[in-house]
Enzyme design. Sequence first.
Site, short mmCIF file in Angstrom:
data_model
loop_
_atom_site.label_atom_id
_atom_site.label_comp_id
_atom_site.label_asym_id
_atom_site.label_seq_id
_atom_site.Cartn_x
_atom_site.Cartn_y
_atom_site.Cartn_z
N ARG A 16 0.82 -1.22 0.22
CA ARG A 16 -0.01 0.49 0.28
C ARG A 16 0.69 1.08 -0.17
O ARG A 16 1.99 1.23 0.58
CB ARG A 16 -0.28 0.03 1.18
CG ARG A 16 -1.78 -0.69 0.93
CD ARG A 16 -2.82 -0.64 2.10
NE ARG A 16 -2.11 -0.20 3.51
CZ ARG A 16 -3.52 0.42 4.39
NH1 ARG A 16 -5.04 -0.28 4.03
NH2 ARG A 16 -3.10 0.81 5.41
N THR A 52 -0.80 7.08 -0.18
CA THR A 52 -2.54 7.63 -1.18
C THR A 52 -3.21 5.63 -0.64
O THR A 52 -4.60 6.30 -0.40
CB THR A 52 -2.50 7.26 -2.26
OG1 THR A 52 -1.78 5.72 -2.68
CG2 THR A 52 -1.80 8.02 -3.19
N ASP A 105 0.24 -3.38 12.22
CA ASP A 105 0.92 -3.83 11.00
C ASP A 105 1.30 -5.46 10.97
O ASP A 105 2.49 -5.63 11.23
CB ASP A 105 2.38 -3.10 10.30
CG ASP A 105 2.14 -3.12 9.13
OD1 ASP A 105 2.51 -4.35 8.55
OD2 ASP A 105 2.39 -1.68 8.51
N ASP A 127 4.87 -6.41 9.62
CA ASP A 127 5.85 -6.00 10.03
C ASP A 127 5.95 -6.96 11.67
O ASP A 127 6.66 -7.45 11.88
CB ASP A 127 5.78 -4.61 10.94
CG ASP A 127 6.26 -3.57 10.11
OD1 ASP A 127 6.52 -3.67 9.05
OD2 ASP A 127 5.68 -2.42 10.15
C1 PRP Z 1 -1.19 -4.91 4.54
C2 PRP Z 1 -2.06 -6.50 4.72
C3 PRP Z 1 -3.20 -5.95 3.80
C4 PRP Z 1 -3.38 -4.89 3.05
C5 PRP Z 1 -4.05 -4.83 3.64
O1 PRP Z 1 0.21 -5.18 3.41
O2 PRP Z 1 -1.21 -6.66 4.73
O3 PRP Z 1 -2.25 -6.76 2.18
O4 PRP Z 1 -1.70 -4.24 3.37
O5 PRP Z 1 -4.86 -3.21 3.20
P1 PRP Z 1 -5.59 -2.36 1.92
O6 PRP Z 1 -6.93 -3.78 2.43
O7 PRP Z 1 -6.19 -1.25 2.55
O8 PRP Z 1 -5.43 -2.76 0.14
P2 PRP Z 1 0.96 -3.94 3.35
O9 PRP Z 1 0.48 -3.00 2.24
O10 PRP Z 1 0.96 -3.02 4.34
O11 PRP Z 1 2.12 -4.61 2.80
P3 PRP Z 1 2.67 -6.22 3.38
O12 PRP Z 1 1.95 -7.15 3.61
O13 PRP Z 1 4.24 -6.33 2.47
O14 PRP Z 1 3.78 -5.58 4.85
N1 URA Z 2 -2.36 -3.60 6.77
C1 URA Z 2 -1.68 -4.03 8.10
O1 URA Z 2 -0.95 -4.75 8.27
N2 URA Z 2 -2.66 -3.47 9.18
C2 URA Z 2 -3.79 -2.86 9.26
O2 URA Z 2 -4.62 -2.36 9.67
C3 URA Z 2 -4.23 -2.38 7.86
C4 URA Z 2 -3.51 -2.93 6.48
#
Ligand code: PRP
Ligand code: URA
Length: 209
Positions: free
Chosen positions: A104, A108, A200, A203
Site C-alpha cells: 500500500r 494514497t 501492521d 511488520d
Molecule cells: C497490508 C496487508 C494487506 C493490505 C491491506 O499489506 O497485509 O495486503 O495492507 O490493506 P488494504 O485492504 O487497504 O489494501 P502492506 O501494504 O502493509 O504490505 P506488507 O504485507 O508488505 O506489509
Molecule cells: N495493513 C495492516 O497490516 N494492518 C492494517 O490495519 C491495515 C493494513
Amino acid sequence: MGSVHVLDHPLIQHKLSILRCKDTGVKEFRELVGEISALMCYEATRNLPTEEVEVETPVAKAKVRVLSGKKLAIVPILRAGLGMVDAMIDLIPSAKVGHIGLYRDPETHLPVEYYCKMPPDIAERQVFIVDPMLATGGSAVAAIDFIKRYGCRGITLMNVIGCPEGVQAVHEAHPDVDIFVAAVDEKLNEHAYIVPGLGDAGDRIFGTK
Ligand code: PRP
Ligand code: URA
C-alpha cells in the site's frame, strides 16, 4: 453477492485475542498466524466437493471419500500473506502456490503491484487468496482482478481481520467471491489501519518494526 463468513470458533477467537495484543512478540505472532490459518482453512474448505472411491484396508474393502473437482491453489498477497501459506500447504499438500506482490502506498493507501508469479494452470484451479488484513480492500480487489485476468473463476478470500469498508469493497467489485475472516472489526482510522485490528501484520510477522 458473495458472503462473509465470520469464523467464531472458540480456538480461533482465543488465538486472535493473543494475536491482537501489542505485547505479543514476533515468534508467537508468527506461530499464531499459522495456527489461525490452519483452523480457518479447515472451515473455508468445508464445502469442497468429494467423490466416493474404494480402498482396501488390511481387513476389507471400504468405500471412502476423497477430494474431487478442481485442484487448489493458494495465493498469498505479499508480504504478510506469506505468514498464512505454510499452514495451508500442510493441510493441502497438493496445492500450488502463486504469489502476488502488492504494497500500500503510504500516502494514497492504494495498492502498488511489484511481483506476480502464478502456476501455469491457475485458470483451472480453485484459488484461495490469503492475507491477514482486509482494510480498504484495495489490495484484495487488485489481487482478485489480477487472478481473474488469467481466466480464474472460483476464488475465495481468507483474511484474519477485516472491516466493513474492506468487505464492502470486495463485495462490490467481486460479488462472486466469498470471504472468510476471524473477525470484522469496527472501522478504519485516518491512516487506513483497522481499528482495533492488530497493527501492521507484515511488520509483526517479519519483525521489521
Ligand atoms: C497490508 C496487508 C494487506 C493490505 C491491506 O499489506 O497485509 O495486503 O495492507 O490493506 P488494504 O485492504 O487497504 O489494501 P502492506 O501494504 O502493509 O504490505 P506488507 O504485507 O508488505 O506489509
Ligand atoms: N495493513 C495492516 O497490516 N494492518 C492494517 O490495519 C491495515 C493494513
